[in-house]
Design an enzyme around this catalytic site. Structure first.
Site, short mmCIF file in Angstrom:
data_model
loop_
_atom_site.label_atom_id
_atom_site.label_comp_id
_atom_site.label_asym_id
_atom_site.label_seq_id
_atom_site.Cartn_x
_atom_site.Cartn_y
_atom_site.Cartn_z
N LYS A 174 0.87 -1.18 0.00
CA LYS A 174 0.00 0.00 0.00
C LYS A 174 0.90 1.22 0.00
CE LYS A 174 -4.56 0.67 0.49
NZ LYS A 174 -5.61 -0.30 0.18
P1 NAD Z 1 -13.00 7.34 -2.44
O1 NAD Z 1 -11.91 8.36 -2.30
O2 NAD Z 1 -13.59 7.07 -3.76
O3 NAD Z 1 -14.18 7.71 -1.41
C1 NAD Z 1 -13.97 7.92 -0.04
C2 NAD Z 1 -15.30 8.36 0.58
O4 NAD Z 1 -15.14 8.41 1.99
C3 NAD Z 1 -15.74 9.76 0.16
O5 NAD Z 1 -17.14 9.76 -0.02
C4 NAD Z 1 -15.37 10.62 1.36
O6 NAD Z 1 -16.17 11.79 1.49
C5 NAD Z 1 -15.62 9.65 2.49
N1 NAD Z 1 -14.92 10.02 3.73
C6 NAD Z 1 -13.61 10.31 3.89
N2 NAD Z 1 -13.36 10.63 5.16
C7 NAD Z 1 -14.52 10.52 5.84
C8 NAD Z 1 -14.91 10.72 7.18
N3 NAD Z 1 -14.03 11.09 8.11
N4 NAD Z 1 -16.22 10.55 7.51
C9 NAD Z 1 -17.12 10.18 6.59
N5 NAD Z 1 -16.82 9.97 5.29
C10 NAD Z 1 -15.53 10.13 4.93
O7 NAD Z 1 -12.39 5.98 -1.81
P2 NAD Z 1 -12.83 4.46 -2.10
O8 NAD Z 1 -11.96 3.93 -3.17
O9 NAD Z 1 -14.31 4.36 -2.23
O10 NAD Z 1 -12.36 3.76 -0.74
C11 NAD Z 1 -13.18 3.75 0.43
C12 NAD Z 1 -12.66 2.70 1.39
O11 NAD Z 1 -12.67 1.41 0.77
C13 NAD Z 1 -11.22 2.92 1.87
O12 NAD Z 1 -11.11 2.47 3.19
C14 NAD Z 1 -10.43 2.02 0.94
O13 NAD Z 1 -9.18 1.65 1.47
C15 NAD Z 1 -11.38 0.84 0.82
N6 NAD Z 1 -11.18 0.01 -0.38
C16 NAD Z 1 -11.25 0.53 -1.63
C17 NAD Z 1 -11.11 -0.31 -2.72
C18 NAD Z 1 -11.27 0.19 -4.14
O14 NAD Z 1 -11.30 -0.65 -5.04
N7 NAD Z 1 -11.40 1.48 -4.38
C19 NAD Z 1 -10.85 -1.67 -2.53
C20 NAD Z 1 -10.78 -2.17 -1.24
C21 NAD Z 1 -10.96 -1.32 -0.17
#
Ligand code: NAD
Length: 507
Positions: A174
């Site tokens: 990561k």
């Molecule tokens: P993203 O940047 O597309 O979206 C993040 C979202 O979280 C946004 O809506 C943002 O406003 C919200 N957010 C951030 N801080 C916040 C807070 N303090 N309170 C409330 N909302 C908050 O990111 P993503 O790709 O959707 O990833 C989201 C989660 O899923 C992360 O933990 C990431 O590690 C995990 N994840 C993502 C993927 C992927 O394929 N994108 C895969 C596995 C895990």
């Protein structure tokens, strides 16, 4: 008196590793190999920032009451940023009638701004490579203002467990950059990304370390990474697999954009089948409306669930009748004026406080934002039957114990959000084979993989070793019932351990 040391994010994330390692009596040398990452890369990337117009404070703005407004014809050459500043592209000055006093300018309808000259700036960057015994390092790139070694170490280790659970031949990594990407221009982010790859190039590759999108990054950023990595390479096409999560038109996989949400929904389906629970007509609350949150909400809503509340970093919207998810997606992701891509301001729901969000009555709670959002206090207040973790590490250890006590089920992150890396593997395979699979093909494989491994984890938790036509949970059960998070970790550790025990350690 000795001061109680606050436990680091990494230590707390590794608590579950240590517990599962004890339960399965993990080989002591394997345990040492996995306790810390293989490599911790910390470096700096520099970028030339553009000239910007920065809003000035109200009391200072008073001094410029008599400053005439400037007439800028090419308004589209002022690129808006989420913090209220504008990037000043040179084109904005064409045919403009500019009135400036001591570097301050008034823009009609926008306010009073100070011109800040472009300058170079450096940002801290990371890539933590946790383990590669099962295959090349694999994991997301995060652009976020709260980035740290501790956080990336925990997330990199999570990737090792997740790739093992999903049975994809990758390891765990990561990384990312400590930056709030919403406050920088598209071009600055592109240059920063190119610089990141320029510095890290020797340590990445389709058989070495394969980044993917995470918080604050997207398919566009993956395209920049691929371009920088393959630039001038004769084997350009063979190297497309250096990153996953690419746009489907340049070697990405069908289904990858929604894969994490889709994988989570496959887990929820399995949970529902087991509990005799109907997804149609059920109620869900979703935290985070980025890639994972919006895809999960969209798929659940299409299955007939009501998404009654959504919270993100800038606001919360609630609708007892169920939010119109496609309209919410249009508001957040297809509206260029919504600079922070937030649900706040959505007209199809009522604004709510974050604290009240956690108390909305529902069946399903989908944390899909950042880590540690469900702490002990939130866990006490939740009124749901299931927490299905889309985010990485959204539940603290304290909260875990409370959820268990309150008999609220959990789908742990390392299986819940493994759909993303699973389809990343399919994308990598398609790149290697120069193939392009249909979305139906991708989802069929994903469903099989997720449901199979979810079932094994459930058997381990209940200590029900069995062999079915679809899977065999006998090698993973630990001789007693364990909580589901320990069960998932036990499965991951057994699969990683097998490599060390069968292949041996290379001295
Ligand atoms: P993203 O940047 O597309 O979206 C993040 C979202 O979280 C946004 O809506 C943002 O406003 C919200 N957010 C951030 N801080 C916040 C807070 N303090 N309170 C409330 N909302 C908050 O990111 P993503 O790709 O959707 O990833 C989201 C989660 O899923 C992360 O933990 C990431 O590690 C995990 N994840 C993502 C993927 C992927 O394929 N994108 C895969 C596995 C895990």
């Amino acid at each position: 008196m000795a001061r109680a040391e606050k436990q680091s994010f990494y230590d707390s994330a590794m608590e579950i590793f240590n517990h599962a390692a004890d339960v399965i009596q993990l080989h002591p040398r394997v345990r040492l190999e996995l306790e810390e990452p293989d490599f911790e890369h910390i470096f700096y990337v520099t970028v030339e920032l553009r000239d910007r117009l920065v809003p000035i404070e109200d009391d200072e703005a008073g001094k410029y009451k008599d400053l005439p407004a400037s007439d800028v014809k090419a308004l589209d050459a002022l690129e808006p940023l989420a913090n209220g500043s504008y990037i000043l592209h040179r084109r904005a000055l064409l045919r403009a009638d500019v009135q400036m006093r001591r570097g301050v300018i008034r823009l009609p309808g926008k306010g009073v701004f100070r011109l800040e000259e472009g300058r170079p700036r450096k940002f801290k960057a990371y890539r933590i490579q946790h383990n590669q015994v099962r295959g090349p390092y694999k994991g997301g790139i995060r652009y976020h203002r709260e980035a740290s070694l501790d956080l990336f170490k925990a997330l990199a280790a999570d990737m090792t467990w997740k790739t093992a659970i999903a049975e994809v031949p990758f390891g765990g990594a990561k990384g990312g950059i400590k930056i709030d990407p919403f406050n920088y221009s598209k071009e600055e982010i592109e240059n920063l990304t190119l610089r990141y790859v320029y510095k890290f190039k020797n340590f990445m590759g389709p058989f070495l370390d394969i980044p993917a999108p995470d918080v604050g990054t997207n398919p566009e950023i993956m395209a920049y990474m691929m371009r920088q990595f393959t630039d001038g390479e004769r084997e350009k096409h063979a190297n497309r697999g250096v990153v996953t999560g690419k746009d489907v038109r340049i070697g990405g996989s069908e289904g990858r954009l929604k894969a994490t949400g889709q994988g989570l929904v496959y887990c929820i389906e399995e949970w529902a089948r087991d509990k005799g629970f109907q997804i149609r007509g059920s109620r869900a609350i979703v935290q985070g409306f980025g890639n994972v949150g919006s895809a999960t909400a969209e798929i659940l809503a299409a299955m007939g669930a009501k998404i009654v509340a959504v919270n993100d970093v800038n606001g919360t919207v609630v609708n007892e009748q169920g939010l119109d998810v496609p309209a919410l997606i249009a508001h957040v992701h297809q509206n260029p004026a919504n600079l922070r891509r937030t649900v706040a301001g959505f007209s199809g729901g009522t604004a709510f406080s974050k604290s009240d969000f956690w108390e909305v009555e529902a069946d399903l709670c989908i944390p899909a934002a950042l880590g540690d959002e469900i702490d002990g206090d939130v866990a006490e207040r939740l009124k749901v039957r299931l927490v299905a973790e889309g985010a990485n590490g959204p539940t603290t250890r304290d909260a875990d114990r409370i959820l268990q006590k309150r008999k609220i089920d959990v789908i742990p992150d390392i299986i819940g959000n493994a759909g993303g890396v699973t389809v990343s593997y399919y994308e990598w395979l398609q790149n290697q084979r120069l193939e392009h699979w249909t979305e139906a093909e991708v989802n069929q494989r994903l469903e099989r993989a997720i449901k199979k491994n979810y079932s094994i984890i459930r058997d381990v938790a209940r200590n029900r070793p069995q062999r079915t036509p679809l899977y065999d949970s006998r090698p993973y059960c630990v001789g007693k019932e364990v909580d589901v998070r320990t069960a998932a970790m036990a499965l991951a550790l057994r699969r990683v351990e097998a490599h060390y025990l069968i292949e041996g350690f290379s001295q």
